[in-house]
Design a protein around this motif. Structure first.
Motif: not given
Length: 727
Positions: A431-433, A441-447, A459-460
């Protein structure tokens, strides 16, 4: 050919509106003309967005209006020939001006790259096809038919070309941007079918000029070249970055038109330009009155603070307030489509709750697996609950959910403390990013969830550290400003943003999530400006200079990141079979019911349309996809070829109930729309006795010829359906 026409069109728009805006910019300049000449196209666009709707409302055809403006341009060139010559002479000698213009043009080309790669398959619509087709269809009607025409048609004539129904409705819904598109494509004839994306890119690019203008007038302490370039790149960070792309991809035509007007109106209020205040208030009233009324409390605060700091005296305060009222009052010349529409929107935006935010604002939950997890959990609650009224719609069920309690219970249900913490950090970080424009830059799928939490935590923390020190230095500047009455503009700017933020908070407390999310896009340029503002601060007003150097590096990183997102977008389109940017993420680049329109069709219909114009008197469409059907219906409408279908799908999707009103009465179309289809089939005589002589590439074809049917067939080698005329 299409690429060439797009480039010619964009250059035409820049030149055309720059000439129209020249007299106003010369008059509105307060200290030196150079400060206002940088927004020439925006000023011209503001003038045109007021005059074109008024003239169209007085029943002038679009051809007549365009001819009138060409005459005005000739007069302007003659009257201001000396000033134009001096400007061009300065431009030839000033290499830095030339470089800035080149960077601006290059930014437009970068925004157009996805269209050059994907063609019409990409550009026909993006994430909001409902609104987009409404704008696009209405513009085509306005280009060919007058205001009076739309109110003189019988129901038969309205039903003959369904776009007329939509265009007639949109005349009362701030039609300035529809009319401007019809107006600017008058000289480009049938290319009105394809130039819509180029037009929207031009509107977005005006925000670059508006942000640069605001920064030069409110933030820059000197007139140095380096500061001018920095202000230009901050403008680029908005238009090329996440927020600019987002507004473009939700097909918010009116918002793209009105956004630069807000930035410039704020500047003129602080710099006290009377003609600028009236012009841009009027332009907002016609182009996007919702954003003006949302910003009005902040404008009032800016004026009151200006009086408090003795920047204004009472006379100027009253004058500026009167100028705002005068600008809004100009909407009385087109009341139903401006002020009348605004009254309806105020009621809707503050009292009606909907579930649109679950699509348009879902980017706030990140691009990874979390969005899907939350969606599945919410759907299970909806499916298992028995507390809803019989027959309640899915939207009504979504609206009734207490989302704060839902998130709380969902987190608790995750089991171990570590799992709950990882999920909470991922959610809050996403939400913050998302709010600061770093969705990509938020995490992608699968991680894994643990990796997502760690990535968001790093990052936050980095950007929270940055924002904390930024706000601390802003506060320090405000304290010094209060004592010395220097750089008072920073106080006014920050106060303006603070009031808008409080309004968004109010909407959230009322659970108006869609309205709050939409309002956040209104302040998104100001978010970009604030996050990049350390690049413009002087050392005189820094509390901790060493620490401030660090946040300057982070601000530079932010600006570079945002600009790089434009190239990421191009790569995303090029790598997608359906030319959909960021496909498979929670970014609102395509809605579910429109996905197959791009996946299953290549949208190369030029030859089909050309053949139809030459051989067909009327056409029955047998196309399964509603949006391909809509495109062909409107394209053939442009050439006055009556076209119908036994499965007219657009109104069924857009509007569950429809009343068509012509000069001979009303027809109520039921929700299943069979009555509409039967009406067309049983009254095919409405297709006859029309003046259907059309001109295609200089050749005149006389109608009628023969009845045609357009079907579709599947090519397995191409993996697409292609429409064709049945022989």
């Amino acid at each position: 050919m299409d690429i060439f026409i797009s480039i010619i069109y964009i250059l035409f728009l820049i030149l055309f509106f720059s000439i129209i805006g020249l007299p106003i910019c010369l008059r509105a300049s307060t200290n030196n003309s150079n400060r206002c000449l940088s927004i020439l196209p925006v000023a011209g666009l503001a003038i045109t967005s007021v005059i074109v709707p008024i003239l169209y409302g007085f029943n002038q055809s679009m051809t007549m209006i365009f001819s009138l403006f060409l005459l005005v341009i000739i007069v302007i060139i003659g009257f201001y020939f000396k000033e134009i010559w001096l400007i061009l002479s300065d431009l030839r000698e000033n290499k830095k001006w030339q470089l800035q213009i080149a960077i601006f043009i290059l930014a437009i080309v970068v925004l157009l790259l996805p269209q050059f790669i994907g063609g019409l398959r990409y550009s026909i619509f993006q994430g909001n096809h409902f609104d987009h087709f409404g704008y696009w269809e209405s513009a085509q009607v306005y280009a060919k038919e007058s205001y009076q025409d739309l109110f003189s048609y019988s129901t038969d004539e309205l039903l003959l070309f369904p776009s007329r129904i939509i265009a007639k409705r949109d005349l009362w819904a701030r039609p300035a941007v529809h009319l401007l598109y019809a107006f600017t494509t008058t000289a480009f004839f049938s290319f009105i079918l394809k130039l819509h994306y180029t037009f929207l890119v031009f509107l977005l690019a005006n925000s670059i000029l508006a942000i640069r203008f605001l920064l030069k007038n409110l933030f820059l302490s000197s007139n140095s070249s380096s500061e001018k370039f920095i202000s230009l790149f901050i403008g680029l960070s908005f238009a090329l970055g996440f927020f600019g792309q987002y507004i473009l991809d939700i097909n918010a035509w009116s918002e793209l038109l009105g956004m630069p007007f807000i930035l410039i109106l704020l500047t003129f209020l602080i710099r006290q330009s009377k003609i600028g205040i009236v012009l841009f208030t009027s332009a907002l009233t016609y182009s996007y009155p919702e954003i003006f009324i949302f910003c009005l409390p902040a404008f009032i605060l800016v004026m009151c603070l200006s009086r408090y700091f003795k920047i204004y005296d009472n006379k100027i305060l009253i004058t500026n307030g009167g100028l705002l009222i005068l600008g809004v009052a100009s909407g009385l010349l087109y009341y139903k489509g401006t002020i009348g529409f605004l009254i309806q929107q105020i009621f809707y935006g503050t009292s009606v709750t909907n579930s649109w935010w679950t699509y348009f604002q879902r980017y706030l939950f990140g691009q990874g697996d979390l969005t899907l997890m939350l969606k599945n959990a919410a759907e299970q609650i909806i499916a298992s609950s028995g507390s809803y009224a019989p027959g309640a719609s899915k939207e009504a069920k979504v609206v009734s959910i207490n989302w704060v309690m839902f998130l709380k219970e969902y987190l608790i249900s995750q089991g171990s403390v570590l799992q709950i913490l990882s999920l909470a950090v991922t959610l809050v970080g996403n939400v913050f990013l998302g709010l600061i424009g770093l969705f990509f830059l938020t995490p992608i799928k699968g991680v894994s969830l643990a990796y997502s939490a760690l990535q968001n935590m790093i990052l936050s923390f980095l950007f929270l550290y940055f924002i904390f020190n930024l706000l601390k230095n802003l506060y320090y500047q405000i304290i010094k400003t209060k004592a010395e009455l220097k750089n008072y503009k920073i106080i006014l700017f920050c106060s303006f943003v603070a009031i808008l933020s409080l309004e968004i908070l109010f909407l959230l407390l009322k659970k108006q999530f869609w309205s709050a999310g939409k309002a956040y896009t209104y302040i998104s340029p100001f978010v970009c400006i604030l996050l990049a503002s350390p690049l413009l601060f002087t050392e005189d007003y820094l509390k901790n200079k060493k620490k401030f150097i660090k946040i300057k590096y982070i601000a530079t990183f932010f600006v570079v990141l945002q600009i790089s997102f434009a190239f990421y977008r191009t790569l995303s389109v090029a790598s997608s079979d359906a030319c959909i940017p960021y496909a498979g993420t929670s970014y609102p680049s395509i809605q579910k019911d429109a996905f197959f329109s791009k996946l299953n069709y290549n949208w190369k219909f030029d030859d089909l349309i050309s053949e139809s114009v030459q051989v067909c008197a009327d056409i029955e469409l047998q196309i399964s996809d509603p949006w391909v059907q809509t495109y062909l219906l409107n394209s053939l409408y442009y050439y006055k070829i009556p076209t119908y279908t036994k499965n007219f799908l657009w109104p069924k999707i857009q509007n569950p109930k429809l009343t068509i009103e012509g000069t001979d009465g009303k027809i109520a179309v039921e929700s299943n729309y069979y009555s509409y289809n039967n009406y067309i089939i049983n009254n095919k005589n409405i297709f006859t006795n029309l003046d259907r002589n059309v001109n295609v590439n200089g050749n005149v074809f006389l109608q009628p010829k023969r009845a045609c049917i357009i079907k579709e067939r599947y090519y397995s080698s191409k993996r697409v359906f292609e429409p064709y005329i049945v022989n």
